[in-house]
Motif scaffolding. Structure first.
Motif, PDB file in Angstrom:
ATOM      1  N   ASP A 100     -16.018  -3.633  19.399  1.00  0.00           N
ATOM      2  CA  ASP A 100     -16.002  -2.872  20.636  1.00  0.00           C
ATOM      3  C   ASP A 100     -16.155  -1.399  20.286  1.00  0.00           C
ATOM      4  OD1 ASP A 100     -15.450  -5.252  21.927  1.00  0.00           O
ATOM      5  OD2 ASP A 100     -13.297  -4.871  22.104  1.00  0.00           O
ATOM      6  N   PHE A 101     -16.710  -0.612  21.234  1.00  0.00           N
ATOM      7  CA  PHE A 101     -16.847   0.817  20.948  1.00  0.00           C
ATOM      8  C   PHE A 101     -16.855   1.637  22.232  1.00  0.00           C
ATOM      9  CE2 PHE A 101     -21.174  -0.670  21.518  1.00  0.00           C
ATOM     10  CZ  PHE A 101     -21.857   0.383  22.124  1.00  0.00           C
ATOM     11  N   VAL A 102     -16.468   2.880  22.082  1.00  0.00           N
ATOM     12  CA  VAL A 102     -16.582   3.850  23.162  1.00  0.00           C
ATOM     13  C   VAL A 102     -17.759   4.752  22.837  1.00  0.00           C
ATOM     14  CG1 VAL A 102     -14.862   5.361  22.048  1.00  0.00           C
ATOM     15  CG2 VAL A 102     -15.439   5.706  24.451  1.00  0.00           C
ATOM     16  N   MET A 103     -18.629   4.955  23.804  1.00  0.00           N
ATOM     17  CA  MET A 103     -19.746   5.890  23.647  1.00  0.00           C
ATOM     18  C   MET A 103     -19.417   7.165  24.410  1.00  0.00           C
ATOM     19  SD  MET A 103     -23.849   5.372  24.134  1.00  0.00           S
ATOM     20  CE  MET A 103     -23.891   5.221  25.924  1.00  0.00           C
ATOM     21  N   TYR A 104     -19.428   8.286  23.714  1.00  0.00           N
ATOM     22  CA  TYR A 104     -18.958   9.563  24.260  1.00  0.00           C
ATOM     23  C   TYR A 104     -20.087  10.588  24.109  1.00  0.00           C
ATOM     24  CZ  TYR A 104     -15.234  12.942  25.412  1.00  0.00           C
ATOM     25  OH  TYR A 104     -14.453  13.869  26.025  1.00  0.00           O
TER      26      TYR A 104
END
Length: 355
Positions: A100-104
């Motif tokens: 899973d990842f957060v794209m910022y």
């Protein structure tokens, strides 16, 4: 969970400043806007960061380093040219794996950070979670359409006729299903692989796409007005600190930060305002919502609601307000006679002159 931080892009709306500087490194309260995002990522318990970089890669790498100053481990991922947010996910595939990842987006600013959002995603485990906020002109953003139950049913990038006023905030959370989605989309009319199209693909294939309405403050620092507004917001949270020199003829009022090595001489500083190290303010007034970076010279002038970058000087020009002044800039008065303006301006500059 990992993070993918986008720090490429040309920053065309901030020209001519961004002809010579990465837009993500423009300072808000004397700290690059990118650093606020990295601090939010670290505060959310994420340590592995992939940094998408373009033409300004050397400048970004010099500022961020290996990420250890933020408690992060940063891996740099070159992008030949800006081809869309979905393209950034494509080229980061090996780094992201099936995590899973957060794209910022590195030029976005979210007050309060992302810790609660990340925790919510970890608990609910949807395929994608997007942040939305109400905006006055949604035509400049990715726009979401919700059904009566509040579920996302459609997304469109910069639509001419928006179906709602709900814009996508530049923070996204994804599970591994997004990798198939970004491979499935085609370039948009802008010639880019749009993340909105990839999320729409997830919706169309009945993936679990959820949204969260941002109640706090969010800003895309894409133009001068947005930069000044974010600077104002951050300065409002200042705590007074006087580490530099303030002589007996000077006055500081309210939430003022005078960094070590700065000198205030026969001047008045009214907060919230911050004066960087090595800067000298002489015979001048610096008013609220102003950030002056390090090694500047402000002499015989008034300055308010503005940002001044490092190594610049403002000398005897009366009052300046609502301005963004770059690095190594000299602002001086012109001769009174003859009545004329002498200008040296970069591409796409905007100048307001009294007739």
């Amino acid at each position: 969970m990992k993070a993918l931080v986008l720090s490429g892009g040309a920053g065309t709306r901030l020209r001519p400043i961004t002809h010579t500087s990465a837009k993500q490194l423009l300072p808000v309260a004397n700290k690059p806007v990118l650093f606020y995002g990295l601090e939010s990522i670290a505060a959310a318990g994420i340590t592995e960061v992939g940094m998408i970089v373009g033409d300004t890669a050397a400048e970004i790498e010099a500022a961020v380093g290996d990420g250890s100053a933020f408690g992060l481990k940063v891996t740099y991922l070159p992008q030949e040219r800006p081809l869309g947010l979905a393209h950034a996910v494509l080229i980061a595939r090996d780094f992201l794996g099936d995590d899973d990842f957060v794209m910022y987006l590195g030029d976005n600013f979210v007050v309060g950070g992302i810790s609660a959002l990340v925790e919510e995603f970890r608990t609910r485990r949807p395929d994608a979670q997007i942040l939305l906020t109400h905006v006055s002109d949604p035509r400049s953003f990715g726009v979401a359409e919700l059904d009566a139950s509040g579920r996302v049913v459609g997304l469109e990038e910069k639509p001419r006729h928006p179906k709602s006023d709900l814009a996508l905030v530049g923070v996204y959370l994804f599970g591994p299903a997004v990798h198939e989605a970004v491979r499935a989309v085609q370039p948009s009319w802008r010639g880019e692989l749009e993340i909105t199209d990839a999320i729409q693909h997830l919706i169309d294939t009945r993936a679990d796409v959820r949204c969260t309405l941002v109640e706090g403050y969010w800003k895309d620092t894409g133009d001068v007005g947005d930069m000044l507004e974010v600077n104002r917001t951050v300065l409002e949270s200042l705590e007074r600190r006087i580490d530099g020199e303030v002589d007996e003829r000077s006055e500081t009022v309210g939430r003022v930060v005078i960094e070590e090595g700065a000198r205030i001489l026969n001047s008045r500083i009214v907060g919230p305002a911050v004066i960087g190290s090595g800067t000298v303010v002489r015979d001048s007034y610096v008013g609220p919502f102003t950030s002056v970076a390090e090694n500047c010279r402000i002499t015989g002038s008034e300055l308010e609601f503005s940002i001044v970058l490092r190594d610049s000087s403002i000398d005897g020009v009366g009052r300046i307000e609502s301005s963004l002044i770059g690095r190594h800039v000299e602002v001086t008065p012109t001769a009174r006679v003859p009545s004329a303006h002498r200008l040296v301006l970069g591409d796409h500059s905007k100048v307001q002159i009294r007739p």
